[in-house]
Design a protein around this motif. Structure first.
Motif, short mmCIF file in Angstrom:
data_model
loop_
_atom_site.label_atom_id
_atom_site.label_comp_id
_atom_site.label_asym_id
_atom_site.label_seq_id
_atom_site.Cartn_x
_atom_site.Cartn_y
_atom_site.Cartn_z
N HIS A 65 0.24 27.33 22.43
CA HIS A 65 -0.18 26.46 23.54
C HIS A 65 0.69 25.21 23.58
CE1 HIS A 65 -2.63 24.53 26.49
NE2 HIS A 65 -3.19 23.67 25.66
N HIS A 66 0.99 24.66 22.42
CA HIS A 66 1.82 23.46 22.33
C HIS A 66 3.19 23.83 21.76
CE1 HIS A 66 -2.31 21.42 21.66
NE2 HIS A 66 -1.97 21.32 22.93
N GLY A 67 4.18 23.88 22.63
CA GLY A 67 5.53 24.20 22.20
C GLY A 67 6.40 22.96 22.12
N TYR A 68 7.62 23.06 22.62
CA TYR A 68 8.61 21.99 22.49
C TYR A 68 9.09 21.49 23.85
CZ TYR A 68 8.90 24.17 17.83
OH TYR A 68 8.61 24.72 16.61
N PHE A 69 10.03 20.52 23.78
CA PHE A 69 10.78 20.03 24.94
C PHE A 69 9.88 19.34 25.97
CE2 PHE A 69 12.68 24.16 23.52
CZ PHE A 69 13.68 23.60 22.74
N TRP A 70 9.05 18.43 25.48
CA TRP A 70 8.14 17.67 26.35
C TRP A 70 8.90 16.59 27.11
CZ3 TRP A 70 3.19 19.43 26.63
CH2 TRP A 70 2.79 20.31 25.61
N LYS A 71 8.45 16.32 28.31
CA LYS A 71 9.08 15.28 29.13
C LYS A 71 9.01 13.94 28.40
CE LYS A 71 8.22 17.32 33.66
NZ LYS A 71 7.53 17.18 34.97
N GLY A 72 10.14 13.24 28.38
CA GLY A 72 10.19 11.92 27.77
C GLY A 72 10.49 11.91 26.28
N GLU A 73 10.52 13.08 25.62
CA GLU A 73 10.81 13.08 24.19
C GLU A 73 12.31 12.95 23.94
OE1 GLU A 73 11.42 17.71 22.77
OE2 GLU A 73 9.46 16.79 22.49
N PRO A 75 15.78 14.02 23.13
CA PRO A 75 16.35 15.36 23.20
C PRO A 75 17.21 15.75 22.00
CG PRO A 75 17.63 13.87 24.56
CD PRO A 75 16.46 13.08 24.04
N CYS A 76 17.48 14.81 21.11
CA CYS A 76 18.37 15.10 19.98
C CYS A 76 17.71 16.08 19.00
CB CYS A 76 18.74 13.82 19.25
SG CYS A 76 19.66 12.66 20.28
N VAL A 77 18.49 17.05 18.54
CA VAL A 77 17.98 18.06 17.61
C VAL A 77 18.21 17.57 16.18
CG1 VAL A 77 18.07 20.49 16.92
CG2 VAL A 77 18.46 19.85 19.31
N THR A 78 17.31 16.72 15.73
CA THR A 78 17.40 16.14 14.39
C THR A 78 16.03 16.17 13.73
OG1 THR A 78 16.95 13.91 15.25
CG2 THR A 78 19.26 14.57 15.08
N GLY A 79 16.00 15.98 12.41
CA GLY A 79 14.75 15.84 11.67
C GLY A 79 13.81 17.02 11.85
N MET A 80 12.57 16.73 12.21
CA MET A 80 11.53 17.75 12.35
C MET A 80 11.92 18.81 13.38
SD MET A 80 7.52 17.16 13.39
CE MET A 80 7.89 16.68 15.09
N LYS A 81 12.47 18.37 14.51
CA LYS A 81 12.87 19.32 15.55
C LYS A 81 13.97 20.25 15.06
CE LYS A 81 13.23 17.89 19.81
NZ LYS A 81 13.74 17.24 21.06
N GLN A 82 14.93 19.72 14.33
CA GLN A 82 16.01 20.55 13.78
C GLN A 82 15.47 21.59 12.83
OE1 GLN A 82 17.15 20.57 10.44
NE2 GLN A 82 19.11 21.64 10.64
N ARG A 83 14.54 21.19 11.97
CA ARG A 83 13.98 22.12 10.99
C ARG A 83 13.20 23.24 11.66
NH1 ARG A 83 13.20 17.08 8.49
NH2 ARG A 83 10.98 16.99 9.09
N ARG A 84 12.44 22.88 12.68
CA ARG A 84 11.67 23.90 13.39
C ARG A 84 12.58 24.90 14.11
NH1 ARG A 84 6.83 20.39 16.37
NH2 ARG A 84 5.55 20.01 14.51
#
Length: 252
Positions: A65-73, A75-84
């Motif tokens: 239900h809750h994925g990625y790429f939310w408006k306003g976040e 966009p850099c693929v670093t840290g938690m986002k990179q690991r996921r």
């Protein structure tokens, strides 16, 4: 049995009618993995814990239900986002995410599924003239006290909810899963005895208390566990593939 990823995505997009509403994130295929899907793992949020559980379960796709790429976040693929993302890409696992279309669906939607869990008879949307309304209104078969209904919520969801008691018994109920506390005034205008959602804001207490309406905050995660399970079960039956729901505990 396996199904082509493209076929799975097309059917899910069609079934949820994702084009009908503007959302805060892209709905559908967010990360592309292997072309064939035999096993889906579903969960509320595409957290690192869920991804690691999906890897251990040898999933071909993760449905949330809750994925990625939310408006306003950022966009850099670093840290938690990179690991996921690295976990998904390294194991060739697809990520499918459906936000508001899953809340709204009349069969597998979060709000309809929660009503079934709590034995609420659905009457219709909180705002019948607003097609973008996520919340619903309905009724219990018999009136009960707010405390008794809160006990039912606790038993079903497995967590103690926050309760603000109103005046009198409860029968007509409005609800919106997740972070729907902002709908409380709409629910009050619809004539409910109690409004139920996942979270609470400071002002929610005052709206409930000053309007003599009961309010329950039962947890964002807890109230949104049922839609994605129902959707996963639908897809498993539709395509004769495997589906496993994994609940990663979240007290919020």
């Amino acid at each position: 049995m396996a199904i082509a990823l493209t076929t799975l995505v097309e059917e899910t997009d069609r079934y949820l009618n994702i084009a009908r509403i503007a959302d805060y994130c892209p709905n559908g295929l967010q990360v592309e993995g292997r072309p064939q899907v035999r096993r889906i793992v579903s969960g509320v949020t595409a957290s690192q814990a869920l991804l690691e559980a999906a890897v251990a379960a040898e999933a071909d796709a993760v449905l949330v239900h809750h994925g990625y790429f939310w408006k306003g976040e950022n966009p850099c693929v670093t840290g938690m986002k990179q690991r996921r993302l690295k976990t998904l890409l390294a194991h060739d696992i697809s990520l499918l995410a459906y936000h508001l279309p899953l809340d709204l669906h009349p069969e597998v939607g979060n709000n309809v599924q929660l009503a079934r869990q709590l034995d609420i008879e659905v009457e219709g949307p909180l705002e019948p003239d607003n097609p973008k309304t996520v919340g619903l209104v309905g009724a219990l078969a018999e009136p009960m006290s707010a405390r008794d209904f809160a006990r039912r919520v606790a038993e079903v969801l497995g967590r103690e909810p926050l309760l603000v008691e109103g005046a009198g018994s409860v029968q007509r109920i409005g609800w919106c899963t997740g972070g729907g506390q902002g709908y409380i005034d709409t629910a009050i205008a619809a004539g409910v005895d109690l409004y139920l959602t996942g979270e609470a804001s400071e002002q929610t207490f005052h709206s409930a208390r000053e309007n003599d309406v009961a309010f329950i905050a039962a947890g964002h995660h807890a109230t949104e566990r049922y839609g994605v399970q129902a959707l996963g079960d639908y897809l498993a039956k539709r395509f004769a593939i495997e589906h496993l729901f994994i609940d990663c505990p979240n007290p919020v």
